[in-house]
Design an enzyme around this catalytic site. Structure first.
Site, PDB file in Angstrom:
ATOM      1  N   GLU A  18     -20.750  59.571 -46.094  1.00  0.00           N
ATOM      2  CA  GLU A  18     -19.869  60.629 -46.626  1.00  0.00           C
ATOM      3  C   GLU A  18     -19.182  60.162 -47.906  1.00  0.00           C
ATOM      4  OE1 GLU A  18     -18.511  63.414 -46.877  1.00  0.00           O
ATOM      5  OE2 GLU A  18     -18.771  64.615 -45.070  1.00  0.00           O
ATOM      6  N   GLU A 119     -14.126  68.833 -32.718  1.00  0.00           N
ATOM      7  CA  GLU A 119     -14.221  69.925 -33.694  1.00  0.00           C
ATOM      8  C   GLU A 119     -13.579  71.210 -33.193  1.00  0.00           C
ATOM      9  OE1 GLU A 119     -18.126  70.357 -35.347  1.00  0.00           O
ATOM     10  OE2 GLU A 119     -18.430  68.190 -35.507  1.00  0.00           O
ATOM     11  N   ASP A 194     -20.492  71.478 -46.549  1.00  0.00           N
ATOM     12  CA  ASP A 194     -19.798  70.230 -46.202  1.00  0.00           C
ATOM     13  C   ASP A 194     -18.991  69.769 -47.416  1.00  0.00           C
ATOM     14  OD1 ASP A 194     -19.102  67.651 -45.270  1.00  0.00           O
ATOM     15  OD2 ASP A 194     -20.905  67.513 -44.060  1.00  0.00           O
TER      16      ASP A 194
END
Length: 283
Positions: A18, A119, A194
């Site tokens: 990421e 989540e 994302d």
């Protein structure tokens, strides 16, 4: 329609790669493996790589104006000094919650996102942190706080809460943002938005988790480019390298039963466009 080449910058097996960020002061690309608790550095001019392990899951890393790094960690935001010493800037552990993506605004403030490990809707936040550690929760009720970026003139802020399948846009008024509204949407079956970055033309590039692609949207929200990628879980993108012309992409292996050999690697699209210089954290 232009054809883009895709190259491997760093072959790796990051669990959840990421947050690519160009560190202009040191001429390197920073990126992380969230679940692997690793901060990676890559110098494209020499090929030199560095890896630092963190004590906690790390959601983002950014350079600091005075040297060192700022880290968005599971239990808050921490500072790494140039000598490697660590200290907390803001410590706020919340059971079941971790850090996720973050970005530095034109004024040097850090906009740091969080999410629950499961989540769960409403379990995450987006907060603004200044260099002295002052924290303001800007958004609560977030599920998976992700990409954040600013238009070239600093008057708009783009933001992604991934399960919404939207890129939203805000008006910027000093340290405040107002007028949240949809900017663009990713259709069902094309993946989830994302991470994002904004180029010098004001276009918004978005990485698609489970979409195996990058989208570019013009300033009016029109999808004008799509780059297909070999790995399904593309997590984030950032311009870097000489002249900020190369677009770096992080990818993930987590949750894939039969991952592609490049899943978890750092990829690059050479000469993809013109990036914007990114400010360092003013702290």
């Amino acid at each position: 329609m232009r054809t883009y080449g895709i190259e491997v910058a760093v072959r790796a097996e990051a669990t959840l790669g990421e947050g690519p960020t160009w560190d202009a002061a040191r001429g390197r690309l920073l990126w992380i493996d969230i679940l692997g608790c690793r901060v990676h550095g890559f110098d494209p001019s020499t090929g030199r790589r560095t890896v630092r392990t963190t004590e906690q899951h790390v959601g983002a890393v950014k350079p600091r104006a005075g040297g060192g790094l700022v880290l968005n960690l599971r239990d808050g935001v921490g500072l790494l000094d140039p000598d490697g010493a660590f200290r907390w800037l803001h410590h706020e552990p919340v059971p079941g919650r971790r850090a996720n993506d973050a970005a530095v605004a034109p004024d040097g403030a850090l906009w740091a996102g969080t999410m629950r490990y499961d989540e769960a809707p409403g379990g995450g936040t987006l907060s603004r942190l200044t260099g002295d550690g002052t924290v303001e929760v800007v958004l609560d009720g977030v599920a998976v706080s992700n990409g954040t970026g600013w238009s070239p003139d600093g008057r708009r802020m783009y933001y992604i809460d991934s399960p919404t399948r939207r890129i939203d846009v805000f008006d910027v008024d000093g340290p405040r943002v107002t007028g949240r509204r949809p900017f663009a949407a990713v259709e069902e079956g094309a993946g989830f938005p994302d991470g994002l970055t904004v180029d010098a033309d004001g276009c918004v590039w978005v990485a698609l988790w489970d979409g195996g692609a990058l989208h570019r949207y013009t300033p009016d929200g029109t999808l004008d480019r799509r780059i297909a990628l070999p790995t399904p879980r593309v997590t984030a993108c950032a311009f870097g390298g000489p002249g900020l012309r190369d677009l770096y992409l992080t990818t993930a292996r987590v949750g894939l039963i039969d991952p592609h050999p490049l899943s978890g690697s750092l990829l690059v699209v050479p000469d993809a466009g013109q990036g914007l210089p990114q400010p360092a954290f003013a702290g």
